[in-house]
Design a protein around this motif. Structure first.
Motif, PDB file in Angstrom:
ATOM      1  N   LEU A  64      -8.843  -1.626   9.379  1.00 14.45           N
ATOM      2  CA  LEU A  64      -8.156  -0.493   8.761  1.00 14.45           C
ATOM      3  C   LEU A  64      -8.273  -0.465   7.246  1.00 14.45           C
ATOM      4  O   LEU A  64      -7.959   0.539   6.624  1.00 14.45           O
ATOM      5  N   VAL A  80      -2.456   4.832   1.162  1.00 12.07           N
ATOM      6  CA  VAL A  80      -2.912   5.777   2.190  1.00 12.07           C
ATOM      7  C   VAL A  80      -3.502   5.014   3.369  1.00 12.07           C
ATOM      8  O   VAL A  80      -3.186   5.300   4.531  1.00 12.07           O
ATOM      9  N   LEU A  81      -4.366   4.033   3.087  1.00 15.80           N
ATOM     10  CA  LEU A  81      -4.962   3.243   4.166  1.00 15.80           C
ATOM     11  C   LEU A  81      -3.894   2.471   4.937  1.00 15.80           C
ATOM     12  O   LEU A  81      -3.935   2.401   6.166  1.00 15.80           O
ATOM     13  N   SER A  83      -0.736   3.258   5.270  1.00 16.43           N
ATOM     14  CA  SER A  83       0.053   4.233   6.026  1.00 16.43           C
ATOM     15  C   SER A  83      -0.685   4.678   7.285  1.00 16.43           C
ATOM     16  O   SER A  83      -0.103   4.746   8.374  1.00 16.43           O
ATOM     17  N   ARG A  84      -1.959   4.966   7.147  1.00 14.56           N
ATOM     18  CA  ARG A  84      -2.779   5.329   8.326  1.00 14.56           C
ATOM     19  C   ARG A  84      -2.815   4.179   9.329  1.00 14.56           C
ATOM     20  O   ARG A  84      -2.726   4.390  10.533  1.00 14.56           O
ATOM     21  N   GLY A  85      -2.973   2.970   8.803  1.00 16.07           N
ATOM     22  CA  GLY A  85      -3.004   1.800   9.675  1.00 16.07           C
ATOM     23  C   GLY A  85      -1.689   1.605  10.395  1.00 16.07           C
ATOM     24  O   GLY A  85      -1.668   1.308  11.593  1.00 16.07           O
ATOM     25  N   TRP A  86      -0.574   1.771   9.679  1.00 15.41           N
ATOM     26  CA  TRP A  86       0.728   1.600  10.317  1.00 15.41           C
ATOM     27  C   TRP A  86       0.952   2.662  11.384  1.00 15.41           C
ATOM     28  O   TRP A  86       1.519   2.388  12.444  1.00 15.41           O
ATOM     29  N   LYS A  87       0.472   3.881  11.154  1.00 14.90           N
ATOM     30  CA  LYS A  87       0.590   4.946  12.159  1.00 14.90           C
ATOM     31  C   LYS A  87      -0.132   4.531  13.452  1.00 14.90           C
ATOM     32  O   LYS A  87       0.397   4.694  14.544  1.00 14.90           O
ATOM     33  N   LYS A  88      -1.338   3.969  13.309  1.00 19.22           N
ATOM     34  CA  LYS A  88      -2.080   3.479  14.481  1.00 19.22           C
ATOM     35  C   LYS A  88      -1.333   2.327  15.151  1.00 19.22           C
ATOM     36  O   LYS A  88      -1.259   2.235  16.378  1.00 19.22           O
TER      37      LYS A  88
END
Length: 174
Positions: A64, A80-81, A83-88
């Motif tokens: 990620l 941003v990275l 946050s995207r990773g935590w969403k996944k």
């Protein structure tokens, strides 16, 4: 008491946090468990464990990040990275698709303030009851350690780089 998913934290300044988590991946794969490895910081190279995991049919692996956050010049991009990773990660934690989820270097993300600790703790509390979770990285927040079922701190005693200047080696560190 029956079995339930455990929350485990591997932290500390010593070598071996990700390695210990990957040992659990290998063990779980041997039992045909469904495994997800999410690497939050790593990503600037393709380590040997990523290649090996491709041969294990029950292991899914996602990188990620874009490399070492502490060398980054863009904390906004890192946020941003993260946050995207935590969403996944949150989607996986609540999906009931995995028996074991490794959140590699999430402690580093938290200690650098790239994600809100209370948001992560809340998400971990929502995980499927049977799902085991391992979180690695230096600087585990005390709130996370208090929530965990098992916390292991790796303590450096001697390290070949510090004592002899021997750099990271293929197959040993990556």
């Amino acid at each position: 008491m029956g079995t339930r998913g455990l929350l485990m934290v591997f932290t500390g300044d010593g070598k071996g946090k990700t390695t210990a988590a990957l040992g659990m991946v290998l063990r779980a794969a041997g039992h045909q468990m469904r495994i997800l490895v999410l690497q939050f910081i790593k990503g600037a190279w393709r380590p040997g464990e990523t290649v090996a995991a491709e041969a294990l049919p029950t292991v899914h692996w996602l990188t990620l990040g874009k490399g070492f956050t502490w060398r980054s010049t863009s904390s906004d991009e890192d946020r941003v990275l993260a946050s995207r990773g935590w969403k996944k990660a949150l989607e996986a934690l609540t999906s009931n698709r995995y028996d074991l989820i490794i959140l590699d270097e999430l402690n580093v993300v938290l200690s650098h303030g790239l994600l809100d600790v209370s948001e992560v703790l809340s998400g971990l509390g929502q995980r499927s009851p049977e799902c085991h979770v391992v979180i690695t990285g230096r600087g585990a927040p005390k709130e996370l350690c208090a929530m965990a079922d098992c916390v292991t701190e790796m303590v450096p005693v001697r390290h070949h780089f510090q004592e002899q200047g021997i750099k990271a080696q293929k197959g040993i560190e990556f």
